[in-house]
Write a protein that holds these residues in place. Structure first.
Motif, PDB file in Angstrom:
ATOM      1  N   ILE A 123      14.203  11.144  -1.740  1.00 48.35           N
ATOM      2  CA  ILE A 123      13.630   9.801  -1.891  1.00 48.35           C
ATOM      3  C   ILE A 123      14.353   8.821  -0.973  1.00 48.35           C
ATOM      4  O   ILE A 123      13.730   7.991  -0.305  1.00 48.35           O
ATOM      5  CB  ILE A 123      13.680   9.377  -3.370  1.00 48.35           C
ATOM      6  CG1 ILE A 123      12.609  10.162  -4.130  1.00 48.35           C
ATOM      7  CG2 ILE A 123      13.475   7.873  -3.520  1.00 48.35           C
ATOM      8  CD1 ILE A 123      12.596   9.964  -5.614  1.00 48.35           C
ATOM      9  N   ALA A 124      15.667   8.972  -0.853  1.00 48.13           N
ATOM     10  CA  ALA A 124      16.440   8.081   0.017  1.00 48.13           C
ATOM     11  C   ALA A 124      15.977   8.214   1.467  1.00 48.13           C
ATOM     12  O   ALA A 124      15.922   7.231   2.212  1.00 48.13           O
ATOM     13  CB  ALA A 124      17.929   8.404  -0.096  1.00 48.13           C
ATOM     14  N   LEU A 125      15.605   9.437   1.862  1.00 46.19           N
ATOM     15  CA  LEU A 125      15.179   9.662   3.245  1.00 46.19           C
ATOM     16  C   LEU A 125      13.948   8.844   3.611  1.00 46.19           C
ATOM     17  O   LEU A 125      13.756   8.487   4.762  1.00 46.19           O
ATOM     18  CB  LEU A 125      14.877  11.143   3.458  1.00 46.19           C
ATOM     19  CG  LEU A 125      16.079  12.018   3.761  1.00 46.19           C
ATOM     20  CD1 LEU A 125      15.642  13.464   3.857  1.00 46.19           C
ATOM     21  CD2 LEU A 125      16.734  11.574   5.060  1.00 46.19           C
ATOM     22  N   GLY A 126      13.099   8.569   2.620  1.00 41.54           N
ATOM     23  CA  GLY A 126      11.887   7.827   2.923  1.00 41.54           C
ATOM     24  C   GLY A 126      12.093   6.328   2.896  1.00 41.54           C
ATOM     25  O   GLY A 126      11.147   5.572   3.099  1.00 41.54           O
ATOM     26  N   MET A 127      13.308   5.866   2.642  1.00 41.50           N
ATOM     27  CA  MET A 127      13.528   4.422   2.496  1.00 41.50           C
ATOM     28  C   MET A 127      14.055   3.819   3.783  1.00 41.50           C
ATOM     29  O   MET A 127      14.761   4.466   4.535  1.00 41.50           O
ATOM     30  CB  MET A 127      14.523   4.169   1.369  1.00 41.50           C
ATOM     31  CG  MET A 127      13.976   4.525   0.006  1.00 41.50           C
ATOM     32  SD  MET A 127      15.235   4.192  -1.229  1.00 41.50           S
ATOM     33  CE  MET A 127      14.200   3.861  -2.645  1.00 41.50           C
ATOM     34  N   ILE A 153       0.862  -1.185   0.000  1.00 40.67           N
ATOM     35  CA  ILE A 153       0.000   0.000   0.000  1.00 40.67           C
ATOM     36  C   ILE A 153       0.896   1.232   0.000  1.00 40.67           C
ATOM     37  O   ILE A 153       1.807   1.331   0.824  1.00 40.67           O
ATOM     38  CB  ILE A 153      -0.878   0.060   1.273  1.00 40.67           C
ATOM     39  CG1 ILE A 153      -1.557  -1.268   1.552  1.00 40.67           C
ATOM     40  CG2 ILE A 153      -1.872   1.225   1.194  1.00 40.67           C
ATOM     41  CD1 ILE A 153      -2.768  -1.554   0.750  1.00 40.67           C
ATOM     42  N   ALA A 154       0.660   2.158  -0.908  1.00 40.35           N
ATOM     43  CA  ALA A 154       1.458   3.384  -0.939  1.00 40.35           C
ATOM     44  C   ALA A 154       0.519   4.576  -0.954  1.00 40.35           C
ATOM     45  O   ALA A 154      -0.621   4.471  -1.402  1.00 40.35           O
ATOM     46  CB  ALA A 154       2.360   3.414  -2.173  1.00 40.35           C
ATOM     47  N   ARG A 173       8.460   8.225  -5.435  1.00 40.30           N
ATOM     48  CA  ARG A 173       8.833   7.595  -4.166  1.00 40.30           C
ATOM     49  C   ARG A 173       7.922   6.387  -3.904  1.00 40.30           C
ATOM     50  O   ARG A 173       8.383   5.341  -3.474  1.00 40.30           O
ATOM     51  CB  ARG A 173       8.688   8.633  -3.058  1.00 40.30           C
ATOM     52  CG  ARG A 173       9.065   8.152  -1.696  1.00 40.30           C
ATOM     53  CD  ARG A 173       8.659   9.185  -0.671  1.00 40.30           C
ATOM     54  NE  ARG A 173       9.752  10.081  -0.354  1.00 40.30           N
ATOM     55  CZ  ARG A 173       9.626  11.115   0.486  1.00 40.30           C
ATOM     56  NH1 ARG A 173       8.484  11.387   1.049  1.00 40.30           N
ATOM     57  NH2 ARG A 173      10.666  11.885   0.748  1.00 40.30           N
ATOM     58  N   CYS A 174       6.635   6.547  -4.187  1.00 40.07           N
ATOM     59  CA  CYS A 174       5.697   5.443  -3.997  1.00 40.07           C
ATOM     60  C   CYS A 174       5.920   4.338  -5.022  1.00 40.07           C
ATOM     61  O   CYS A 174       5.908   3.151  -4.693  1.00 40.07           O
ATOM     62  CB  CYS A 174       4.256   5.932  -4.124  1.00 40.07           C
ATOM     63  SG  CYS A 174       3.728   6.936  -2.747  1.00 40.07           S
ATOM     64  N   LEU A 175       6.131   4.742  -6.289  1.00 33.76           N
ATOM     65  CA  LEU A 175       6.240   3.739  -7.346  1.00 33.76           C
ATOM     66  C   LEU A 175       7.478   2.867  -7.165  1.00 33.76           C
ATOM     67  O   LEU A 175       7.498   1.710  -7.582  1.00 33.76           O
ATOM     68  CB  LEU A 175       6.262   4.408  -8.727  1.00 33.76           C
ATOM     69  CG  LEU A 175       4.973   5.136  -9.106  1.00 33.76           C
ATOM     70  CD1 LEU A 175       5.052   5.654 -10.534  1.00 33.76           C
ATOM     71  CD2 LEU A 175       3.761   4.228  -8.942  1.00 33.76           C
ATOM     72  N   LEU A 176       8.507   3.415  -6.538  1.00 37.56           N
ATOM     73  CA  LEU A 176       9.717   2.620  -6.319  1.00 37.56           C
ATOM     74  C   LEU A 176       9.426   1.422  -5.414  1.00 37.56           C
ATOM     75  O   LEU A 176      10.171   0.450  -5.406  1.00 37.56           O
ATOM     76  CB  LEU A 176      10.822   3.484  -5.700  1.00 37.56           C
ATOM     77  CG  LEU A 176      11.479   4.487  -6.650  1.00 37.56           C
ATOM     78  CD1 LEU A 176      12.499   5.335  -5.915  1.00 37.56           C
ATOM     79  CD2 LEU A 176      12.128   3.792  -7.827  1.00 37.56           C
ATOM     80  N   LEU A 205       8.689  16.936   1.973  1.00 40.00           N
ATOM     81  CA  LEU A 205       9.965  17.005   1.277  1.00 40.00           C
ATOM     82  C   LEU A 205      10.810  18.109   1.893  1.00 40.00           C
ATOM     83  O   LEU A 205      10.278  19.077   2.425  1.00 40.00           O
ATOM     84  CB  LEU A 205       9.740  17.337  -0.205  1.00 40.00           C
ATOM     85  CG  LEU A 205       8.920  16.342  -1.021  1.00 40.00           C
ATOM     86  CD1 LEU A 205       8.632  16.906  -2.403  1.00 40.00           C
ATOM     87  CD2 LEU A 205       9.634  15.013  -1.133  1.00 40.00           C
ATOM     88  N   PHE A 206      12.122  17.930   1.802  1.00 38.92           N
ATOM     89  CA  PHE A 206      13.029  18.961   2.302  1.00 38.92           C
ATOM     90  C   PHE A 206      13.480  19.835   1.149  1.00 38.92           C
ATOM     91  O   PHE A 206      14.078  19.347   0.194  1.00 38.92           O
ATOM     92  CB  PHE A 206      14.231  18.323   3.003  1.00 38.92           C
ATOM     93  CG  PHE A 206      13.861  17.614   4.265  1.00 38.92           C
ATOM     94  CD1 PHE A 206      13.753  18.320   5.446  1.00 38.92           C
ATOM     95  CD2 PHE A 206      13.579  16.259   4.267  1.00 38.92           C
ATOM     96  CE1 PHE A 206      13.376  17.683   6.621  1.00 38.92           C
ATOM     97  CE2 PHE A 206      13.210  15.612   5.437  1.00 38.92           C
ATOM     98  CZ  PHE A 206      13.106  16.327   6.611  1.00 38.92           C
TER      99      PHE A 206
END
Lengths: 359, 507
Positions: free
Chosen positions: B101-105, B82-83, B150-153, B91-92
């Motif tokens: 994007i890396a921050l959300g991983m 689920i995204a 970010r979600c699609l990744l 976002l910063f």
């Protein structure tokens, strides 16, 4: 699990209850501290909080309460405007010292002339001295965006050096056989800050403090200036939208707090202290910060908090001499008071809810 | 449908004093684009937060691909596919796209690999995005792409989108829809939350309508008219604003080459804006957020001073005039951000009435506030604009967004301005309140006030404007009569088609 839920509006009841709760918590934890120091906690707490008012020597301590409380209240009232607007004047101690120097200098310049005009002139000079000293961090912030907390604090140390140089140099008593310190203003009738009612402790500074409380109350609750101050503290953008000029507000708030601190210094030097000396300042300017917050930045609250803080000073002295309690223990007690106040403050805006932890 | 992707049955969630969701049940199939419709406060947010693991339901169950689904936290929901793309981006500004994007991983691979994957996904779905760009420089549409990518990744099975088009130009909306259709064709289900009914009709196969926490209807948006859906959502017949034809009046306000530096790092400078606004007209200014709207309002309200003769009011140069002097002569403004800008959240409504009405309503004498009079004014605003609150002594933050907006707009209208500037007057406001606000603005114009409405909602602007202009990167296009403008023409005026034509050329 304990959860904090944000209240839709700040609780009226808790706004009044938190200072009382903080005092009670301070008494309780202070009692534990004194017990750990080998004292009877009940006797110690009674000595600090009740003896100045109700013991057989209370006739001596009660005037002291006014004398110690007045500068605290006067300075704290001034600070409360800035603190409400998010302008942090931490250097009231310095403004207090400079106000005392300027006021005393005017008085000493007239010595030994006797005239009714001298004391009012000293009052003006004291207020102006504090105001100008506060303008330094104010103007630096407005013009160059410096941090007024740091600048005003640093200027305290400059003011202390100035005080020492005055006590040793320009304002030294020519008849003082070389000892540091100025002439005693309280022995110079035209310049003395005398008691209005003899033996009551009620000098001109006490009267000014009460007047300041009333004026501040009216300004905050009835006048658009108080409204702008509160608005700027809560929502700076909304304040700009409402037409408040932020730079002017910084200067006005710094000016008010500086002038009142300067007045407090003048009344002290012309009355209870009597002279400019190296160790003239005893930290009223810093303690007033605690008083301002303990009183919820509200004028009446500040009046009560100033009284309470004066009480712990006097009670602390009694505990020192009668029970041999170290001064550090009293200072810890005062620190606890601020700590608990800020900690229980959360209850005004949040309610405590118990929630079972979900699996 | 034997085995839907996600089945919700009997979901109920109550907060103190309000039931946010009551026995909500529906299915979302694989690859389905499912709309969730409802007014503000209908319980849409609570429902999607439940699916995303941010809220724990009091009762009811969910099954994902036939298995019980009880995410304890968003991480668990993400792990099961689920995204979610939130309405407000997390976002910063100072970091680049790949870093954000890396921050959300959970366990980010090296930057170079993220950048490569971002390029790959952005090519695949036609969402142009350079992973090395600093987020602070991106348009709102591009920022949204960062969130989507970010979600699609994560390769999601269900993508939840909360009001995704509120910040986009028509062209950007088309790009987004292309992407969503492509995702749907590949089997990704999409739960699409919006109150823009035409969009839902264009995109979705199924719609669930929520009202006061309950499901009040399901429909096929392609076969249902927008009006029917709106009435289902609101529960009553919808009131459409009326406007009377009127002749053009005299010029009240003129901007003469209005230019100003950006007030802060991520602000927008105003460039050479020239404009004349006439008595009794509604001028609509469209544009994607961040193209100078806030700065234009600040220059007009007096929060930001400009060259004196850049702003003319009845021929008087007022560019240097402070806010209250402008109010006195009849130029009023209502900024976009309600909490903390147009209103002070912790102050009462009476105090918030003083905030702007002090001068025109004579609420002070020699600086002393007439509290009774201020309270009376606040009460009149509450009464006239149907602000739902127990009374003017309540703090602004205790009001819902729509109610506070009615208060803030009403406060300015009740002062009978000669020129009123409003920024995003109906942002986040439910349909019936929005209609009331629009009607009030039209009524004001009918009485001879010049009204400038700045909005991102083009439907709104077309509905109420006499003339339309677009802001793009601090420049204002020449105003054109709103009647007869096509969506394509508006899109070209907005000019915010950030290199997007190219992206679908190869798709």
């Amino acid at each position: 699990m304990i959860m904090l839920e944000k209240r839709p509006q700040p609780s009226q009841a808790w706004t009044f209850a938190t200072p009382i709760l903080a005092v009670l918590l301070t008494m309780f934890c202070g009692g534990l501290l004194f017990a750990a120091l080998g004292q009877n906690p009940f006797v110690t707490i009674r000595t600090i909080f009740l003896d100045p008012l109700f013991s057989e020597f209370a006739w001596f301590y009660r005037p002291q309460l006014l004398i110690k409380g007045a500068p605290l209240v006067l300075i704290a009232i001034g600070l409360s405007f800035g603190f409400r607007a998010g302008i942090w004047n931490i250097g009231a101690e310095g403004q207090y010292v400079v106000g005392a120097i300027c006021g005393a200098a005017v008085g000493l310049a007239f010595y030994p002339l006797e005239s009714f005009i001298i004391f009012p002139l000293m009052i003006i000079a004291g207020a102006l001295g504090g105001l100008l000293w506060a303008m330094i961090p104010g103007l630096l912030r407005v013009r160059f965006g410096t941090n007024e907390i740091l600048v005003s604090l640093m200027l305290v140390y400059v003011a202390e050096q100035l005080l020492a140089s005055m006590a040793l140099g320009a304002l030294r008593n020519p008849d003082g056989m070389g000892f540091p310190g100025s002439r005693n203003l309280s022995q110079y009738p035209s310049a003395a800050n005398l008691e209005i009612i003899s033996g009551s402790g009620m000098h001109w500074g006490v009267l000014t403090a009460f007047l300041a409380v009333i004026c501040a109350y009216v300004a905050l609750s009835r006048h658009i200036f108080g409204f702008n101050v509160r608005l700027s503290g809560q929502s700076p953008r909304a304040a700009r939208f409402a037409g408040v000029n932020p730079s002017a507000l910084v200067l006005i708030c710094m000016g008010i707090s500086g002038a009142l601190a300067g007045l407090a210094g003048l009344f002290e030097v012309a009355g209870p202290a009597g002279q400019i000396s190296i160790d003239f300042n005893v930290g009223y300017g810093f303690t007033a910060i605690i008083v301002a917050f303990l009183g919820r930045l509200h004028p009446v609250g500040i009046l009560l908090a100033g009284g309470l803080m004066a009480l712990t000073y006097i009670g602390g002295e009694i505990a020192q001499s009668n029970l041999g309690l170290p001064i550090a223990a009293i200072q810890i007690l005062q620190g606890m008071l601020l700590f608990f106040l800020l900690a229980v403050d959360v209850l005004t805006n949040y309610r405590v809810a118990w929630q079972r932890v979900a699996a | 449908m034997t085995d839907p992707l996600l089945r919700l049955s009997g979901l109920t969630k109550a907060y103190p004093g309000v039931v946010a969701n009551k026995d909500v049940s529906f299915d979302i199939g694989r690859g389905e684009v499912h709309a969730l419709l409802g007014e503000n406060g209908a319980g849409k947010s609570t429902l999607v937060k439940t699916i995303y693991g941010l809220v724990k339901p009091d009762a009811g169950t969910m099954t994902l691909e036939g298995r019980p689904f009880q995410p304890a936290e968003p991480r668990a929901a993400r792990a099961l596919g689920i995204a979610m793309v939130f309405q407000h981006f997390s976002l910063f500004d100072a970091m680049n796209v790949a870093e954000n994007i890396a921050l959300g991983m959970e366990d980010p691979p090296p930057q170079a690999e993220i950048a490569a994957r971002v390029r790959h996904v952005s090519d695949q779905y036609g969402l142009p995005l350079d992973p090395d760009r600093i987020v602070g420089e991106l348009s709102a549409g591009e920022r949204q792409r960062v969130e989507i990518i970010r979600c699609l990744l994560q390769d999601p099975k269900l993508l939840i989108m909360d009001e995704p088009t509120s910040v986009l130009t028509p062209q950007e909306v088309n790009i987004l829809f292309e992407t969503l259709r492509k995702l749907s064709a590949e089997g990704t289900a999409i739960l699409y939350i919006s109150h823009k009914l035409e969009e839902i009709r264009a995109l979705c196969e199924n719609a669930t309508v929520l009202r006061l926490g309950e499901v009040v209807g399901d429909c096929d948006p392609r076969a249902t008219s927008a009006r029917e859906m709106a009435e289902l959502m609101v529960g009553t017949a919808l009131h459409v604003p009326e406007r009377a034809e009127k002749p053009a009046g005299d010029v009240v306000l003129s901007l003469n080459g209005l230019s100003a530096k950006a007030p802060h790092q991520f602000g927008t400078p105003l460039r050479e804006i020239s404009l004349e606004v006439r008595k009794g007209e509604v001028l609509g200014i469209g544009g994607v957020a961040g193209n100078g709207q806030d700065e234009l309002v600040a220059a007009l309200s007096g929060e930001m001073r400009t060259g004196g003769d850049m702003i003319g009011y009845h021929g008087q140069a007022i560019g240097q005039m402070p806010p209250n002097a402008r109010r006195k002569i009849g130029l009023l403004a209502a900024p976009e951000e309600r909490m903390g800008h147009a209103a002070a959240p912790d102050m009462s409504l009476t105090e918030n009435a003083i905030l702007t009405a002090m001068t025109r309503e004579n609420l002070t004498t020699r600086g002393f506030v007439h509290w009774g009079k201020a309270r009376g004014f606040a009460e009149r605003v509450i009464e006239t604009f149907d602000v739902r609150t127990p009374g003017p002594q309540n703090a602004a933050r205790s009001l819902s967004g729509g109610n506070l907006q009615k208060f803030v707009i009403g406060r300015e209208i009740m002062q009978a301005p000669e020129v009123l500037v409003v920024n995003q007057p109906t942002w986040g406001v439910d349909a019936s309140a929005a209609a009331a606000i629009r009607q009030a603005l039209l009524d004001l114009a009918a009485k001879g006030t010049a009204v400038i409405v700045i909005s991102q909602d083009l439907d709104e602007l077309m509905e109420i404007s006499d003339r339309f202009a677009a802001l793009n990167e601090g420049r204002l296009s020449a105003p054109r009569p709103a009647k007869g403008l096509t969506v394509e023409e508006i899109g070209l005026m907005l000019g915010g088609a950030h290199d997007m034509e190219v992206s679908h050329a190869g798709a």
